[in-house]
Enzyme design. Structure first.
Site, PDB file in Angstrom:
ATOM      1  N   ASN A   9     -60.574 -60.018  25.031  1.00 44.03           N
ATOM      2  CA  ASN A   9     -62.201 -60.047  24.990  1.00 44.03           C
ATOM      3  C   ASN A   9     -62.643 -59.925  26.290  1.00 44.03           C
ATOM      4  O   ASN A   9     -62.447 -60.973  27.189  1.00 44.03           O
ATOM      5  CB  ASN A   9     -62.156 -61.811  24.493  1.00 44.03           C
ATOM      6  CG  ASN A   9     -63.707 -62.158  24.461  1.00 44.03           C
ATOM      7  OD1 ASN A   9     -64.771 -61.262  24.580  1.00 44.03           O
ATOM      8  ND2 ASN A   9     -63.922 -63.384  24.208  1.00 44.03           N
ATOM      9  N   TRP A  10     -63.518 -59.017  26.517  1.00 43.21           N
ATOM     10  CA  TRP A  10     -63.888 -58.533  27.935  1.00 43.21           C
ATOM     11  C   TRP A  10     -65.124 -59.498  28.177  1.00 43.21           C
ATOM     12  O   TRP A  10     -65.831 -59.320  29.252  1.00 43.21           O
ATOM     13  CB  TRP A  10     -64.427 -57.171  27.966  1.00 43.21           C
ATOM     14  CG  TRP A  10     -63.198 -56.247  27.861  1.00 43.21           C
ATOM     15  CD1 TRP A  10     -62.009 -56.560  27.675  1.00 43.21           C
ATOM     16  CD2 TRP A  10     -63.353 -54.769  27.809  1.00 43.21           C
ATOM     17  NE1 TRP A  10     -61.123 -55.365  27.844  1.00 43.21           N
ATOM     18  CE2 TRP A  10     -61.990 -54.425  27.707  1.00 43.21           C
ATOM     19  CE3 TRP A  10     -64.313 -53.841  28.023  1.00 43.21           C
ATOM     20  CZ2 TRP A  10     -61.674 -52.870  27.631  1.00 43.21           C
ATOM     21  CZ3 TRP A  10     -63.817 -52.867  27.956  1.00 43.21           C
ATOM     22  CH2 TRP A  10     -62.662 -52.137  27.665  1.00 43.21           C
ATOM     23  N   LYS A  11     -65.640 -60.170  27.173  1.00 41.14           N
ATOM     24  CA  LYS A  11     -67.161 -61.178  27.367  1.00 41.14           C
ATOM     25  C   LYS A  11     -68.136 -60.387  28.027  1.00 41.14           C
ATOM     26  O   LYS A  11     -68.219 -59.346  27.838  1.00 41.14           O
ATOM     27  CB  LYS A  11     -66.572 -62.321  28.128  1.00 41.14           C
ATOM     28  CG  LYS A  11     -65.175 -63.094  27.475  1.00 41.14           C
ATOM     29  CD  LYS A  11     -65.257 -64.411  28.145  1.00 41.14           C
ATOM     30  CE  LYS A  11     -63.895 -65.072  27.462  1.00 41.14           C
ATOM     31  NZ  LYS A  11     -63.768 -66.639  27.656  1.00 41.14           N
ATOM     32  N   HIS A  94     -66.235 -67.610  18.099  1.00 37.29           N
ATOM     33  CA  HIS A  94     -65.847 -68.037  19.636  1.00 37.29           C
ATOM     34  C   HIS A  94     -66.299 -69.329  19.876  1.00 37.29           C
ATOM     35  O   HIS A  94     -67.544 -69.716  19.692  1.00 37.29           O
ATOM     36  CB  HIS A  94     -66.080 -66.840  20.448  1.00 37.29           C
ATOM     37  CG  HIS A  94     -65.263 -67.210  21.746  1.00 37.29           C
ATOM     38  ND1 HIS A  94     -65.643 -68.052  22.833  1.00 37.29           N
ATOM     39  CD2 HIS A  94     -63.976 -66.652  22.236  1.00 37.29           C
ATOM     40  CE1 HIS A  94     -64.707 -67.856  23.823  1.00 37.29           C
ATOM     41  NE2 HIS A  94     -63.860 -66.955  23.606  1.00 37.29           N
ATOM     42  N   GLU A  96     -67.536 -70.115  22.801  1.00 35.13           N
ATOM     43  CA  GLU A  96     -68.514 -69.931  23.620  1.00 35.13           C
ATOM     44  C   GLU A  96     -70.035 -69.689  22.929  1.00 35.13           C
ATOM     45  O   GLU A  96     -70.968 -70.143  23.282  1.00 35.13           O
ATOM     46  CB  GLU A  96     -68.345 -68.767  24.638  1.00 35.13           C
ATOM     47  CG  GLU A  96     -67.448 -69.402  25.644  1.00 35.13           C
ATOM     48  CD  GLU A  96     -66.657 -68.174  26.343  1.00 35.13           C
ATOM     49  OE1 GLU A  96     -66.940 -66.859  26.160  1.00 35.13           O
ATOM     50  OE2 GLU A  96     -65.823 -68.437  26.875  1.00 35.13           O
ATOM     51  N   GLU A 166     -58.005 -71.505  19.518  1.00 36.60           N
ATOM     52  CA  GLU A 166     -58.111 -71.663  21.195  1.00 36.60           C
ATOM     53  C   GLU A 166     -58.563 -72.987  21.447  1.00 36.60           C
ATOM     54  O   GLU A 166     -59.737 -73.276  21.021  1.00 36.60           O
ATOM     55  CB  GLU A 166     -59.347 -70.464  21.453  1.00 36.60           C
ATOM     56  CG  GLU A 166     -58.816 -69.121  21.141  1.00 36.60           C
ATOM     57  CD  GLU A 166     -59.574 -68.042  21.968  1.00 36.60           C
ATOM     58  OE1 GLU A 166     -59.320 -67.415  22.649  1.00 36.60           O
ATOM     59  OE2 GLU A 166     -61.083 -68.163  21.658  1.00 36.60           O
ATOM     60  N   GLY A 172     -60.482 -70.192  29.947  1.00 35.44           N
ATOM     61  CA  GLY A 172     -61.085 -69.932  31.148  1.00 35.44           C
ATOM     62  C   GLY A 172     -60.771 -70.949  32.318  1.00 35.44           C
ATOM     63  O   GLY A 172     -61.630 -70.912  33.231  1.00 35.44           O
ATOM     64  N   SER A 211     -56.517 -68.828  28.446  1.00 37.23           N
ATOM     65  CA  SER A 211     -55.869 -68.786  29.548  1.00 37.23           C
ATOM     66  C   SER A 211     -54.285 -68.222  29.641  1.00 37.23           C
ATOM     67  O   SER A 211     -53.276 -68.789  30.098  1.00 37.23           O
ATOM     68  CB  SER A 211     -55.504 -70.268  30.437  1.00 37.23           C
ATOM     69  OG  SER A 211     -56.989 -70.686  30.782  1.00 37.23           O
TER      70      SER A 211
HETATM   71  P1  PGA Z   1     -59.210 -66.903  28.739  1.00 38.01           P
HETATM   72  O1  PGA Z   1     -60.430 -66.551  27.472  1.00 38.01           O
HETATM   73  O2  PGA Z   1     -58.057 -66.036  28.530  1.00 38.01           O
HETATM   74  O3  PGA Z   1     -60.166 -66.474  30.036  1.00 38.01           O
HETATM   75  O4  PGA Z   1     -59.110 -68.241  28.703  1.00 38.01           O
HETATM   76  C1  PGA Z   1     -59.729 -66.520  26.180  1.00 38.01           C
HETATM   77  C2  PGA Z   1     -60.890 -66.604  25.260  1.00 38.01           C
HETATM   78  O5  PGA Z   1     -62.140 -66.873  25.477  1.00 38.01           O
HETATM   79  O6  PGA Z   1     -60.902 -65.869  24.197  1.00 38.01           O
END
Ligand code: PGA
Length: 250
Positions: A9-11, A94, A96, A166, A172, A211
């Site tokens: 996931n490149w966000k 997700h 976020e 998750e 993150g 992470s």
């Molecule tokens: P991260 O993100 O690997 O940077 O913790 C995972 C995600 O948001 O899918």
């Protein structure tokens, strides 16, 4: 036997130039056989990345998908539009999006169904907040998030879906759930599904996200109910991403 899947996931952490460089490095570094690996660029880079992926076995995914198939929804991207660019996957729910863009269990369920209706595999992200884990309600939280989608789209729709567990506190932050902590929730998710459809529960890929790094991928992979990873930060570095990918190969 379930195959493992690794999704990057490149966000919103990439630009056109770095996206081109990254996809080039991933293509060059992958073994030529069938690769269960997917990248999810920001929408605007999807056409370009899609072109680069032609003739490779790398899958393309989107980071989200609209709740409707068309209409007056300024700024949204419908699943059918993503299909035009050979998107095979779309992340829905997700944390976020849930935290910052008011996604609810209901809208996540709509997005999930929209993806499926367009023949796109939804990667349904679920997971608890730190305070929920501390209160001991992790299972309740994931059950509520999952049941909302099952009630809306039906258990059979999970035939063509992927789940990503998750824990929000691990995204993150550099804090990873231990392999045992993750396994416990993955097993719970699989049991919940088994209560509704045994065959789907056995077949569905449940990815861990939060992470994931080359250093912890192997321990996660060793767990019986962890079928791959949803990777954020470390998917932006081809070397790390490919190392994670090889840790998840049988
Ligand atoms: P991260 O993100 O690997 O940077 O913790 C995972 C995600 O948001 O899918």
């Amino acid at each position: 036997m379930r195959r493992n899947l690794v999704v990057g996931n490149w966000k919103m952490k990439i630009n056109q130039q770095s996206a081109q460089k990254l996809i080039g490095e991933i293509i060059a570094g992958l073994p030529s056989e069938d690769a269960d690996i997917v990248v999810c660029p920001p929408y605007v880079y999807i056409p370009e990345v899609s072109q680069r992926l032609e003739g490779t076995t790398i899958g393309l995914g989107a980071q989200n998908v609209a709740t409707h198939s068309e209409g007056a929804y300024t700024g949204e991207i419908a699943a059918v539009m993503l299909k035009d660019f050979s998107c095979k996957y779309a992340i829905v729910g997700h944390s976020e999006r849930r935290a910052n863009y008011a996604d609810t269990d209901e809208t996540v369920a709509q997005r999930f169904k929209q993806a499926l209706d367009a023949d796109i595999i939804p990667v349904l992200a679920i997971g608890e907040l730190l305070e929920e884990r501390e209160q001991g309600v992790t299972f309740d939280v994931v059950a509520k998030q999952l049941n909302a989608v099952i009630d809306f789209a039906g258990i059979d729709s999970f035939q063509n879906a992927v789940i990503a567990y998750e824990p929000v506190w691990a995204i993150g932050t550099g804090l990873t759930a231990s392999a045992e902590q993750a396994q416990e929730v993955h097993q719970y998710i699989r049991q919940l599904l088994a209560g509704k459809n045994q065959q789907i529960a056995e077949k569905i890929q449940i990815l861990y996200g939060g992470s994931v790094k080359p250093q912890n991928a192997q321990a996660l992979f060793a767990m019986p109910d962890i079928d791959g990873a949803l990777v954020g930060g470390d998917s932006l570095n081809a070397d790390s991403f490919l190392k994670i990918y090889s840790s998840f190969q049988k």
